[in-house]
Enzyme design. Structure first.
Site, mmCIF file in Angstrom:
data_model
loop_
_atom_site.group_PDB
_atom_site.id
_atom_site.type_symbol
_atom_site.label_atom_id
_atom_site.label_comp_id
_atom_site.label_asym_id
_atom_site.label_seq_id
_atom_site.Cartn_x
_atom_site.Cartn_y
_atom_site.Cartn_z
ATOM 1 N N GLY A 16 0.780 -1.234 0.000
ATOM 2 C CA GLY A 16 0.000 0.000 0.000
ATOM 3 C C GLY A 16 0.812 1.285 0.000
ATOM 4 O O GLY A 16 0.325 2.316 0.453
ATOM 5 N N SER A 17 2.028 1.245 -0.550
ATOM 6 C CA SER A 17 2.800 2.503 -0.563
ATOM 7 C C SER A 17 2.164 3.520 -1.508
ATOM 8 O O SER A 17 2.206 4.724 -1.248
ATOM 9 C CB SER A 17 4.269 2.254 -0.910
ATOM 10 O OG SER A 17 4.412 1.889 -2.259
ATOM 11 N N LEU A 94 -4.457 -7.163 -7.086
ATOM 12 C CA LEU A 94 -3.981 -8.301 -7.871
ATOM 13 C C LEU A 94 -5.074 -9.092 -8.598
ATOM 14 O O LEU A 94 -4.795 -10.127 -9.180
ATOM 15 C CB LEU A 94 -3.169 -9.245 -6.973
ATOM 16 C CG LEU A 94 -1.838 -8.655 -6.496
ATOM 17 C CD1 LEU A 94 -1.133 -9.616 -5.550
ATOM 18 C CD2 LEU A 94 -0.933 -8.290 -7.664
ATOM 19 N N LEU A 96 -8.647 -9.066 -11.309
ATOM 20 C CA LEU A 96 -9.415 -8.296 -12.292
ATOM 21 C C LEU A 96 -10.696 -7.815 -11.616
ATOM 22 O O LEU A 96 -11.286 -8.538 -10.818
ATOM 23 C CB LEU A 96 -9.824 -9.189 -13.455
ATOM 24 C CG LEU A 96 -8.945 -9.285 -14.692
ATOM 25 C CD1 LEU A 96 -9.666 -10.117 -15.748
ATOM 26 C CD2 LEU A 96 -8.595 -7.930 -15.265
ATOM 27 N N HIS A 113 1.044 0.751 -13.123
ATOM 28 C CA HIS A 113 1.820 -0.445 -13.464
ATOM 29 C C HIS A 113 3.300 -0.060 -13.439
ATOM 30 O O HIS A 113 3.657 1.018 -13.925
ATOM 31 C CB HIS A 113 1.399 -0.935 -14.855
ATOM 32 C CG HIS A 113 2.083 -2.190 -15.261
ATOM 33 N ND1 HIS A 113 1.700 -3.426 -14.773
ATOM 34 C CD2 HIS A 113 3.149 -2.414 -16.066
ATOM 35 C CE1 HIS A 113 2.497 -4.347 -15.286
ATOM 36 N NE2 HIS A 113 3.393 -3.758 -16.074
ATOM 37 N N ASP A 154 -4.025 -4.582 -17.809
ATOM 38 C CA ASP A 154 -3.016 -3.628 -18.297
ATOM 39 C C ASP A 154 -3.246 -3.182 -19.737
ATOM 40 O O ASP A 154 -2.298 -2.915 -20.476
ATOM 41 C CB ASP A 154 -1.597 -4.244 -18.185
ATOM 42 C CG ASP A 154 -1.261 -4.618 -16.750
ATOM 43 O OD1 ASP A 154 -1.731 -3.929 -15.828
ATOM 44 O OD2 ASP A 154 -0.535 -5.605 -16.558
#
Ligand code: GRF
Length: 202
Positions: A16-17, A94, A96, A113, A154
């Site tokens: 969670g950065s 992580l 969809l 991304h 992506d």
């Protein structure tokens, strides 16, 4: 006066950065929005602790716990509506998103991304592996991409990238560290621009 700031739901699964960078940006004013909900695919993820420390509501959402993807999408949409979410930011999420959510929030969902899409994206391309592949490719530059989210990993329209040189002595870890530093600057800025309507959307 009523607070009319756009409300952002952040979806995260890990450290969670980026979530923290978004929270910090709402505090220092670089992002004029409220992080109104954090959705995690894991119960015990550090991102949920960061949210709780800030008094932000959290929920765990696991698509597989639902009888069908459609039902999962409806459930999530109900929760997003309850929290009056205007935008969704994926930050190390992580899974969809259910297609129903993508449809309702189209052009209001972004992802970050850690490589220069369209290269090095798609299923399985996450974490340290992305940087390993970039280094193996011999590419001279890398950096994060912020893109709109559609039904494919992506794949949505690229909004912005921050390019940095790959160094000859880089390891996956040193490259990852420099890329994530860029992510933390880029993500709040792009979300603010999206909110401002500064991108030409199809
Ligand atoms: C980041 O590298 C981001 O680009 C990718 O997942 C990672 C999340 O890191 N989508 P963190 O959980 O925000 O620290």
């Amino acid at each position: 006066m009523e607070d009319t700031k756009p409300r952002v739901g952040v979806f995260a699964s890990g450290a969670g950065s980026n979530l923290q960078a978004l929270i910090d940006a709402t505090i220092d004013g670089t992002l004029a929005a409220e992080i109104a909900l954090v959705v995690s695919s894991k119960r015990k993820a550090y991102c949920t602790e960061r949210a709780a420390a800030q008094g932000i509501e959290t929920m765990v959402f696991k698509i597989k716990k639902h009888p069908s993807p459609e039902e999962a999408g409806d459930y999530l949409l109900t929760k997003l509506k309850e929290h009056r979410i205007d935008y969704i930011a994926l930050a190390g999420y992580l899974s969809l998103l259910p297609a129903g959510v993508v449809q309702v929030f189209r052009d209001r969902i972004v992802n970050i991304h850690p490589a220069l899409l369209p290269k090095y994206g798609g299923k399985g391309m996450y974490g340290r592996h992305v940087h390993e592949v970039v280094l193996a490719s011999g590419d001279r530059e890398s950096g994060p991409t912020v893109h709109l989210v559609d039904e494919i990993y992506d794949n949505g329209k690229v909004l912005e990238q921050a390019k940095i040189p790959v160094r000859s002595d880089d390891t996956p870890d040193t490259l990852a560290a420099r890329v994530i530093e860029q992510e933390h600057k880029l993500y709040p800025r792009v979300i603010q621009k999206l909110i401002n309507g500064e991108y030409a959307l199809d």
